[in-house]
Design a protein around this motif. Sequence first.
Motif, PDB file in Angstrom:
ATOM      1  N   GLY A 168       0.787  -1.214   0.000  1.00  0.00           N
ATOM      2  CA  GLY A 168       0.000   0.000   0.000  1.00  0.00           C
ATOM      3  C   GLY A 168       0.819   1.264   0.000  1.00  0.00           C
ATOM      4  N   LEU A 169       2.117   1.154   0.279  1.00  0.00           N
ATOM      5  CA  LEU A 169       3.016   2.303   0.215  1.00  0.00           C
ATOM      6  C   LEU A 169       3.864   2.220  -1.045  1.00  0.00           C
ATOM      7  CD1 LEU A 169       4.460   2.652   3.855  1.00  0.00           C
ATOM      8  CD2 LEU A 169       2.580   3.937   2.818  1.00  0.00           C
ATOM      9  N   LYS A 170       4.173   3.358  -1.627  1.00  0.00           N
ATOM     10  CA  LYS A 170       5.125   3.431  -2.729  1.00  0.00           C
ATOM     11  C   LYS A 170       6.393   4.099  -2.214  1.00  0.00           C
ATOM     12  CE  LYS A 170       1.683   3.568  -6.407  1.00  0.00           C
ATOM     13  NZ  LYS A 170       0.368   3.856  -5.818  1.00  0.00           N
ATOM     14  N   THR A 171       7.534   3.690  -2.750  1.00  0.00           N
ATOM     15  CA  THR A 171       8.820   4.205  -2.281  1.00  0.00           C
ATOM     16  C   THR A 171       9.632   4.701  -3.471  1.00  0.00           C
ATOM     17  OG1 THR A 171       8.797   2.558  -0.507  1.00  0.00           O
ATOM     18  CG2 THR A 171      10.868   3.693  -0.910  1.00  0.00           C
ATOM     19  N   VAL A 172      10.040   5.961  -3.411  1.00  0.00           N
ATOM     20  CA  VAL A 172      10.713   6.621  -4.531  1.00  0.00           C
ATOM     21  C   VAL A 172      12.031   7.219  -4.049  1.00  0.00           C
ATOM     22  CG1 VAL A 172      10.520   8.430  -6.290  1.00  0.00           C
ATOM     23  CG2 VAL A 172       8.473   7.181  -5.558  1.00  0.00           C
TER      24      VAL A 172
END
Length: 352
Positions: A157-161
């Motif tokens: 559910g989290l995106k990491t950039v």
Amino acid sequence: MSDVLNDPAVAAEGETARMNMIQAINSALDVVMARDPDVVVMGEDVGYFGGVFRATAGLQKKYGKTRVFDTPITECGIAGVAIGMGAYGLRPVPEIQFADYIYPALDQLVSEAARLRYRSAGEFTCPITVRSPMGGGIFGGQTHSQSPEAIFTHVAGLKTVIPATPYDAKGLLIAAIEDNDPVVFFEPKRLYNGPFNGYWDKPAQNWSQHPAGEVPTGYYRIPLGQANVVREGEALTVLAYGTMVHVALAVSAEHGVDAEVIDLRTLVPLDIQTIEASVKKTGRCLIIHEATRTSGFGAELSALVQERCFYHLEAPVLRVTGFDTPYPHSLEWAYFPGPVRIGEALKTILKD
């Protein structure tokens, strides 16, 4: 799923300017705030002072104290308020002053932000973008230098950039803010003022003339989940992100290795198709990251490469990472993956 995740890149139009990463991030915030009145910026010292690294300088004066405002020193509270704003319909961009301070906010991000779309059956979304400087390079010691990205990649559910250039930082940040799901946007502070000269601590003298330093002044977007092949090669594939992209390029050049260097740009969603195509072409894979080795994101990359490319591999997948120790203040530059350890890995992986 995000409403913009699979959108094509939005090309930039108009003029460009030479920017370092701090200026590019500031420009991204300025552009989206001008386009969307629902975007708000919040965090410790982000208002009048303009942020500890000056990434939000001038924004409060331009957009007012209701859209750019300071918060108390309470990371849990910053994340919680941002999540509530996002559920209400705003697009908050909270800043956590250093990635080392993000742990008090972890419960809010894991238990609330990451699950809101799913637990509400799509009735609510959580379009927040949590910005935070990460990594070493400024002699900040144990409490200002950590790289905790792997923790967040584990959370569904989290995106990491993690950008590696000013151009990417702006385009990715705009895409993250416009995404309808929560994004953790880590900024390598070792790159804030331009990439160092190879792998040392001095910025490259020609950074202002570097192609990646030319950043459009207007709106553009780089889709999340799209890696960048920054150098094509045949001898092996090098997977890196953030600061280590520049290290990989410098060491490969120093050793005369025809490496294909891939900047992942986003860890979640991961562009596994680009990785798979490259490794199947080269037959070898080296992974480099600054974070500690055990359970680092490199372990996930290694497993994916083994699963998808096993019969194409001509050597074991290798990792060069930070050490499994507390972050060493006085030995910071020995801790980073650098020319010696990466050079040894290159020799090992290419010996057959």
